[in-house]
Design a protein around this motif. Structure first.
Motif, PDB file in Angstrom:
ATOM      1  N   TYR A   1       0.833  -1.206   0.000  1.00  0.00           N
ATOM      2  CA  TYR A   1       0.000   0.000   0.000  1.00  0.00           C
ATOM      3  C   TYR A   1       0.870   1.260   0.000  1.00  0.00           C
ATOM      4  N   TYR A   2       1.852   1.257   0.875  1.00  0.00           N
ATOM      5  CA  TYR A   2       2.735   2.423   1.044  1.00  0.00           C
ATOM      6  C   TYR A   2       3.513   2.717  -0.229  1.00  0.00           C
ATOM      7  N   ASN A   3       4.047   1.683  -0.857  1.00  0.00           N
ATOM      8  CA  ASN A   3       4.820   1.870  -2.082  1.00  0.00           C
ATOM      9  C   ASN A   3       3.949   2.371  -3.235  1.00  0.00           C
ATOM     10  N   LYS A   4       2.693   1.945  -3.265  1.00  0.00           N
ATOM     11  CA  LYS A   4       1.768   2.444  -4.278  1.00  0.00           C
ATOM     12  C   LYS A   4       1.613   3.953  -4.163  1.00  0.00           C
ATOM     13  N   LEU A   5       1.508   4.421  -2.937  1.00  0.00           N
ATOM     14  CA  LEU A   5       1.378   5.861  -2.710  1.00  0.00           C
ATOM     15  C   LEU A   5       2.652   6.597  -3.105  1.00  0.00           C
ATOM     16  N   LYS A   6       3.798   6.081  -2.684  1.00  0.00           N
ATOM     17  CA  LYS A   6       5.065   6.762  -2.979  1.00  0.00           C
ATOM     18  C   LYS A   6       5.349   6.831  -4.481  1.00  0.00           C
ATOM     19  N   GLN A   7       4.865   5.840  -5.224  1.00  0.00           N
ATOM     20  CA  GLN A   7       5.107   5.806  -6.659  1.00  0.00           C
ATOM     21  C   GLN A   7       4.029   6.545  -7.460  1.00  0.00           C
ATOM     22  N   ASP A   8       3.019   7.012  -6.775  1.00  0.00           N
ATOM     23  CA  ASP A   8       1.895   7.672  -7.441  1.00  0.00           C
ATOM     24  C   ASP A   8       2.285   9.097  -7.826  1.00  0.00           C
ATOM     25  N   LYS A   9       2.349   9.378  -9.094  1.00  0.00           N
ATOM     26  CA  LYS A   9       2.779  10.691  -9.577  1.00  0.00           C
ATOM     27  C   LYS A   9       1.735  11.778  -9.349  1.00  0.00           C
TER      28      LYS A   9
END
Length: 233
Positions: free
Chosen positions: A205-213
């Motif tokens: 979940y966290y990585n999805k947010l960090k990679q979300d442009k």
């Protein structure tokens, strides 16, 4: 949390979790409610709701799930005691009941946590309080991790960033949880307590947010991160 399967409902009702729950709610009253079954009947729906649920949290006395059952339990107990003819025995029984209930309340109930000492990071707390004031707009759609939720949930729309850890008990698979990883995208602001990111799914979940442009990291301090949706996105 429920099923229409008769055999599964029988299994859930007679499971160790449910039997322990029944013991925990009736034993503090010495099972007196059963002496007044006509008054106890109003609580049957609550008992079934909690014992037939696949979510074990509903059978945990720490949470609120048993609240609606309490009036029925105590009214039944009152009428049960009234049936006892000996006045002296009745007084002794009431005294023991009150003392026993208070003891169990502080030992097993939510009050027990009141006496526990927790180490609080005062600097981190100050940061979170500052952010809660900054993002206090009632109409601002915000998402945060669970431990930060009490500081941000008082608004029209709030989105829990992570997921209920009881998901396997309620029949959800990892793939079901993964599909919901982008629910935060409904929020204008996302606040993360990085110490809460533990385990494979939480990291996903966290990585999805960090990679979300579409979201930009605008604040980072003492493990608290704030992401805002980019203007025009």
């Amino acid at each position: 949390y429920y099923t229409l399967s008769f055999s599964e409902n029988l299994r859930r009702f007679f499971s160790k979790s449910s039997l322990d729950y029944l013991k925990n709610i009736f034993s503090p009253l010495f099972f007196l409610p059963f002496l007044s079954p006509t008054n106890l009947i109003f609580g049957i729906s609550e008992v079934l709701k909690n014992t037939l649920s696949s979510n074990a949290n509903m059978r945990n006395l720490y949470f609120h799930y048993s609240s609606a059952l309490l009036p029925s339990l105590f009214v039944s107990s009152i009428f049960a005691v009234s049936k006892i003819r000996s006045y002296n025995f009745k007084k002794i029984l009431l005294f023991v009941l009150v003392f026993y209930n208070l003891a169990l309340t502080f030992k097993k109930g939510p009050f027990s946590y009141f006496f526990k000492k927790y180490k609080i990071d005062s600097q981190r707390l100050a940061v979170v309080k500052q952010l809660s004031k900054k993002y206090s707009d009632y109409n601002l759609v915000l998402s945060s991790t669970g431990q930060l939720a009490p500081f941000f949930a008082g608004r029209r729309v709030f989105i829990h960033f992570l997921f209920d850890p009881a998901y396997p008990q309620v029949g959800l698979s990892k793939s079901d949880i993964i599909k919901r990883a982008k629910k935060y995208r409904l929020a204008e602001v996302v606040v993360i307590g990085t110490w809460e990111i533990q385990g494979e799914l939480a990291e996903y979940y966290y990585n999805k947010l960090k990679q979300d442009k579409d979201y930009k990291l605008v604040f980072e301090k003492l493990g608290v991160e704030v992401y805002e949706r980019r203007v025009g996105r």
